[in-house]
Design a protein around this motif. Structure first.
Motif, short mmCIF file in Angstrom:
data_model
loop_
_atom_site.label_atom_id
_atom_site.label_comp_id
_atom_site.label_asym_id
_atom_site.label_seq_id
_atom_site.Cartn_x
_atom_site.Cartn_y
_atom_site.Cartn_z
N TYR A 224 50.81 -107.10 -15.78
CA TYR A 224 50.90 -107.31 -14.33
C TYR A 224 49.59 -107.86 -13.79
O TYR A 224 49.58 -108.72 -12.91
CB TYR A 224 51.26 -106.00 -13.64
N ASN A 225 48.46 -107.34 -14.32
CA ASN A 225 47.17 -107.82 -13.84
C ASN A 225 46.99 -109.31 -14.13
O ASN A 225 46.47 -110.06 -13.30
CB ASN A 225 46.04 -107.02 -14.49
N SER A 226 47.43 -109.73 -15.31
CA SER A 226 47.24 -111.12 -15.71
C SER A 226 48.16 -112.06 -14.94
O SER A 226 47.77 -113.18 -14.60
CB SER A 226 47.48 -111.27 -17.22
N CYS A 227 49.38 -111.60 -14.67
CA CYS A 227 50.40 -112.51 -14.14
C CYS A 227 50.83 -112.23 -12.71
O CYS A 227 51.41 -113.09 -12.05
CB CYS A 227 51.64 -112.46 -15.04
N GLY A 228 50.61 -111.00 -12.27
CA GLY A 228 51.12 -110.63 -10.94
C GLY A 228 52.62 -110.37 -10.96
O GLY A 228 53.24 -110.21 -9.90
N HIS A 229 53.18 -110.32 -12.12
CA HIS A 229 54.62 -110.03 -12.27
C HIS A 229 54.88 -109.65 -13.72
O HIS A 229 54.01 -109.80 -14.58
CB HIS A 229 55.47 -111.24 -11.87
N PHE A 230 56.09 -109.16 -13.96
CA PHE A 230 56.49 -108.82 -15.32
C PHE A 230 57.27 -109.99 -15.95
O PHE A 230 57.58 -110.97 -15.25
CB PHE A 230 57.32 -107.53 -15.30
N PRO A 231 57.60 -109.91 -17.23
CA PRO A 231 58.17 -111.10 -17.90
C PRO A 231 59.65 -111.34 -17.63
O PRO A 231 60.39 -111.79 -18.53
CB PRO A 231 57.92 -110.80 -19.39
N ILE A 232 60.10 -111.04 -16.42
CA ILE A 232 61.47 -111.32 -16.02
C ILE A 232 61.44 -111.60 -14.52
O ILE A 232 60.61 -111.02 -13.80
CB ILE A 232 62.41 -110.13 -16.36
N THR A 233 62.27 -112.49 -14.07
CA THR A 233 62.26 -112.80 -12.63
C THR A 233 62.68 -111.58 -11.81
O THR A 233 63.34 -110.67 -12.33
CB THR A 233 63.22 -113.97 -12.34
N ASP A 234 62.31 -111.57 -10.55
CA ASP A 234 62.56 -110.40 -9.72
C ASP A 234 64.04 -110.05 -9.59
O ASP A 234 64.41 -108.90 -9.36
CB ASP A 234 61.97 -110.62 -8.31
N ASP A 235 64.89 -111.06 -9.73
CA ASP A 235 66.33 -110.79 -9.63
C ASP A 235 66.97 -110.58 -11.00
O ASP A 235 68.20 -110.52 -11.11
CB ASP A 235 67.04 -111.94 -8.90
N ALA A 239 64.14 -114.90 -18.13
CA ALA A 239 62.85 -114.47 -18.68
C ALA A 239 61.74 -115.40 -18.22
O ALA A 239 61.98 -116.56 -17.87
CB ALA A 239 62.93 -114.46 -20.20
N ARG A 240 60.53 -114.87 -18.20
CA ARG A 240 59.36 -115.70 -17.89
C ARG A 240 58.19 -115.29 -18.80
O ARG A 240 57.04 -115.33 -18.37
CB ARG A 240 59.00 -115.62 -16.41
N ALA A 241 58.52 -114.91 -20.04
CA ALA A 241 57.49 -114.46 -20.98
C ALA A 241 56.62 -115.60 -21.47
O ALA A 241 55.54 -115.36 -22.04
CB ALA A 241 58.14 -113.74 -22.15
N THR A 242 57.07 -116.85 -21.29
CA THR A 242 56.26 -117.97 -21.78
C THR A 242 55.26 -118.45 -20.75
O THR A 242 54.54 -119.43 -21.01
CB THR A 242 57.19 -119.13 -22.20
N ASP A 243 55.20 -117.79 -19.59
CA ASP A 243 54.13 -118.13 -18.64
C ASP A 243 52.78 -117.95 -19.34
O ASP A 243 52.58 -116.95 -20.06
CB ASP A 243 54.20 -117.23 -17.41
N SER A 244 51.86 -118.87 -19.11
CA SER A 244 50.60 -118.87 -19.87
C SER A 244 49.79 -117.58 -19.66
O SER A 244 49.00 -117.20 -20.52
CB SER A 244 49.76 -120.08 -19.48
N CYS A 245 50.00 -116.93 -18.53
CA CYS A 245 49.24 -115.70 -18.26
C CYS A 245 49.55 -114.60 -19.28
O CYS A 245 48.69 -113.75 -19.55
CB CYS A 245 49.51 -115.21 -16.84
N PHE A 246 50.75 -114.60 -19.85
CA PHE A 246 51.07 -113.61 -20.86
C PHE A 246 50.34 -113.91 -22.17
O PHE A 246 50.00 -113.00 -22.93
CB PHE A 246 52.58 -113.51 -21.08
N ALA A 247 50.09 -115.19 -22.44
CA ALA A 247 49.31 -115.55 -23.63
C ALA A 247 47.90 -115.00 -23.51
O ALA A 247 47.28 -114.60 -24.52
CB ALA A 247 49.29 -117.07 -23.79
N ASP A 248 47.36 -114.95 -22.30
CA ASP A 248 46.03 -114.38 -22.11
C ASP A 248 46.00 -112.90 -22.52
O ASP A 248 45.03 -112.43 -23.10
CB ASP A 248 45.61 -114.51 -20.64
N VAL A 249 47.08 -112.19 -22.21
CA VAL A 249 47.16 -110.77 -22.60
C VAL A 249 47.17 -110.65 -24.12
O VAL A 249 46.42 -109.86 -24.70
CB VAL A 249 48.43 -110.12 -22.00
N VAL A 250 48.02 -111.43 -24.76
CA VAL A 250 48.12 -111.36 -26.22
C VAL A 250 46.78 -111.73 -26.85
O VAL A 250 46.34 -111.08 -27.82
CB VAL A 250 49.23 -112.29 -26.74
N ASN A 251 46.12 -112.72 -26.30
CA ASN A 251 44.85 -113.15 -26.89
C ASN A 251 43.74 -112.09 -26.74
O ASN A 251 42.84 -112.02 -27.58
CB ASN A 251 44.40 -114.48 -26.25
N LEU A 252 43.82 -111.27 -25.69
CA LEU A 252 42.86 -110.17 -25.59
C LEU A 252 43.03 -109.22 -26.76
O LEU A 252 42.06 -108.85 -27.45
CB LEU A 252 43.05 -109.43 -24.27
#
Length: 457
Positions: A224-235, A239-252
Motif C-alpha cells: 500500500y505504501n508503494s502503490c497507494g492501493h492493493f493489487p486489485i481495482t477498488d471494484d 488485477a493491477r499487480a503489474t503496476d510498476s510500484c509492486f515491482a519496487d516492493v519485490v525488489n526491496l
C-alpha cells in the motif's frame, strides 16, 4: 483507580435496549425475563436468560482474562448468564459452520476485522447501533471505526488492533556499527544501508518474511505504501499487480535476500521473535506482538530494543507501512436474545474502560486500544506506560497511520506473496513473477465472480 464494574456498568451501557425486569418462568434458551420498553437491562430476575459466547483460543493470558470478566458479568446480576466456550483456531471455522447449520450458533463470537464486511454481506451479524449507546460507538477511534462499519452501521465492537509490521532495532548493535538508533532508517534505501552495515559474521542485518504464506499478509503495508492501493481495482473487477510500484516492493525483498542481509533459511516463521532475542539478527520486522514476546522471554533485551515504523519507499513520514489486524465482538443476526447478548458485549468491550485496560496490561501492552477512553484508563492506572517510548512510537507512528487489512479473498494475497518470494529468491524474474500473480488474481476474480462485490463503507 479502578471503578466498580458490576451492575451500574451493565445497566447504563445498553441505552435504548428493553428493560428485562419482570421475571417469570424460563422459556426455551433459559429466558426468564419479560421485555418492556425503555431503560436498560434489569439486574434481578428469578431466572436468567442464557446467551452463548465463543472465543477463539489465543494466548493463555487471554483465556484467563475472558474467563475473569465473564464470571464477573455473570455474578454482577441475575438476568443474563453467559455460557462461555473457548474454541481452538484450527477447528473454529468447522465448529462455527456446523453450529450455524444446526441453528444453534453462538450469540456472540470473536471475529477478526477481515471477516466483518464479508459477514455483513452474508447477513451473518446484527448491527450493534440498535443496542449500544451512541457514546460507546463514538468512543471508537476514527481510524478503527471504518473497520467495523458498513452501510452506516456498526457490525462488530472492536477490542484491539495489532500492527502487522514494526521495525525492531538492537540499539547496542546499531551503535557498534556506527549507526544512531535514535534516528532509525526512514526510506527503503536507508533500510538496505542499515542492513548492510549490521551484517557481520554470523549476524544478519535484518529478518523479514521470506515465504509466500507470510509475505502474502505481512507485506500488505509495504504494498500500500508503494502503490497507494492493493493489487486489485477498488471494484474488484481486475488485477493491477503489474503496476510498476509492486515491482519496487519485490525488489526491496530481493535486495535484502540476494545480498544475504537476511537469513536465507530461517529456522522460525515471521511471527517468532527468537532470532532477534538470540542476537542472530540486529533488526527484525515483526508484528507489535513481538514486543510482548521480548518482555516475556528476554526482558533484559527491552532496554536495548528500539522500535520504529517500517520505512517508507521514499522516506516520507506519517504514511502507512502496516495494516492493522485485530479482533471484535459480533452479535449473531439469528440470536434469539440479541438485547441480552448485546448487554454482554457492552459490558466486556464497550463499557467500563478499566476492563479493556486490564486486557492490555495482561498483554504486556503489546496490543493497542481502539477506544479513546481506554487510552485514558491505561494512563491513569499505569502511568509508567506514558513514559514507554516504544509504546508511544507504535501508537503514534504506526497504529495512527495503519489501515485495515484487505478483505478480498486470501487467494489474491497468496498470489502476491508467491510473486514476492519468487522474485526475491530469483526463481523468476520480478516482472514475470508479477505477471503470474496478475493472471492468478484475474482468474480468482473470474472463478469467484468478484467483480462488483467489493464491500462499500
Amino acid at each position: 483507580m479502578r471503578r466498580g464494574k458490576g451492575l451500574t456498568a451493565l445497566t447504563l451501557a445498553v441505552a435504548g435496549a428493553v428493560t428485562l425486569a419482570a421475571c417469570g418462568t424460563g422459556s426455551s434458551g433459559g429466558s426468564g425475563t419479560t421485555a418492556a420498553a425503555g431503560g436498560g437491562v434489569g439486574t434481578a430476575c428469578a431466572s436468567p436468560t442464557t446467551v452463548t459466547f465463543w472465543q477463539q483460543k489465543f494466548e493463555d493470558y487471554q483465556q484467563a482474562w475472558y474467563k475473569k470478566y465473564v464470571d464477573q458479568f455473570n455474578s454482577s446480576q441475575t438476568c443474563v448468564k453467559v455460557d462461555y466456550k473457548v474454541v481452538p483456531a484450527d477447528t473454529w471455522t468447522q465448529k462455527l459452520q456446523a453450529a450455524q447449520a444446526a441453528g444453534n450458533q453462538p450469540d456472540v463470537v470473536t471475529t477478526n476485522y477481515g471477516n466483518i464486511k464479508p459477514g455483513v454481506a452474508q447477513g451473518q451479524f446484527a448491527a450493534l447501533d440498535d443496542y449500544l449507546p451512541a457514546s460507546a460507538l463514538a468512543d471508537i477511534k476514527p481510524n478503527v471505526a471504518p473497520f467495523v462499519t458498513e452501510k452506516g452501521k456498526h457490525w462488530g465492537y472492536p477490542m484491539l488492533v495489532e500492527p502487522s509490521a514494526v521495525l525492531y532495532i538492537n540499539s547496542d548493535m546499531a551503535k557498534a556499527a556506527g549507526l544512531d538508533p535514535a534516528s532509525p532508517p526512514k526510506s527503503w534505501k536507508d533500510l538496505v544501508d542499515w542492513s548492510t552495515k549490521l551484517t557481520s559474521g554470523n549476524v544478519k542485518g535484518i529478518t523479514i518474511a521470506s515465504v509466500a504464506t507470510e509475505l502474502g499478509w505481512s507485506s500488505w503495508g509495504l504494498q500500500y505504501n508503494s502503490c497507494g492501493h492493493f493489487p486489485i481495482t477498488d471494484d474488484w473487477a481486475s488485477a493491477r499487480a503489474t503496476d510498476s510500484c509492486f515491482a519496487d516492493v519485490v525488489n526491496l525483498y530481493k535486495t535484502l535476500y540476494q545480498n544475504k542481509l537476511m537469513p536465507q533459511n530461517p529456522k522460525v516463521g515471521y511471527t517468532d521473535a527468537a532470532p532477534f532475542e538470540s542476537g542472530e539478527v540486529a533488526m527484525m520486522v515483526n508484528g507489535s506482538w513481538a514486543l510482548g514476546a521480548i518482555k516475556k522471554d528476554k526482558p533484559d533485551l527491552l532496554a536495548k530494543t528500539v522500535v520504529a515504523a517500517l520505512p517508507t519507499k521514499d522516506g516520507g513520514t506519517g504514511e502507512t507501512t502496516a495494516t492493522l489486524g485485530g479482533w471484535t465482538l459480533t452479535l449473531d443476526a439469528k440470536s434469539k436474545h440479541p438485547k441480552e447478548a448485546a448487554a454482554f458485549i457492552s459490558y466486556l468491550a464497550a463499557g467500563d474502560p478499566n476492563i479493556m485496560a486490564d486486557f492490555f496490561k495482561q498483554a504486556g501492552y503489546s496490543k493497542y486500544t481502539t477506544r479513546t477512553s481506554v487510552d485514558k484508563a491505561i494512563a491513569a492506572n499505569d502511568p509508567s506506560t506514558t513514559q514507554d517510548a516504544n509504546m508511544k512510537t507504535i501508537s503514534d507512528d504506526i497504529v495512527a497511520h495503519g489501515i485495515a487489512e484487505p478483505v478480498y479473498p486470501w487467494d489474491i494475497s497468496l498470489a502476491m506473496g508467491t510473486a514476492i518470494e519468487s522474485g526475491m529468491k530469483g526463481t523468476a524474474p520480478v516482472d514475470a513473477a508479477l505477471k503470474t500473480a496478475n493472471d492468478s488474481i484475474n482468474s480468482t476474480i473470474q472463478k469467484q465472480q468478484l467483480k462488483g462485490t467489493a464491500p462499500q463503507s
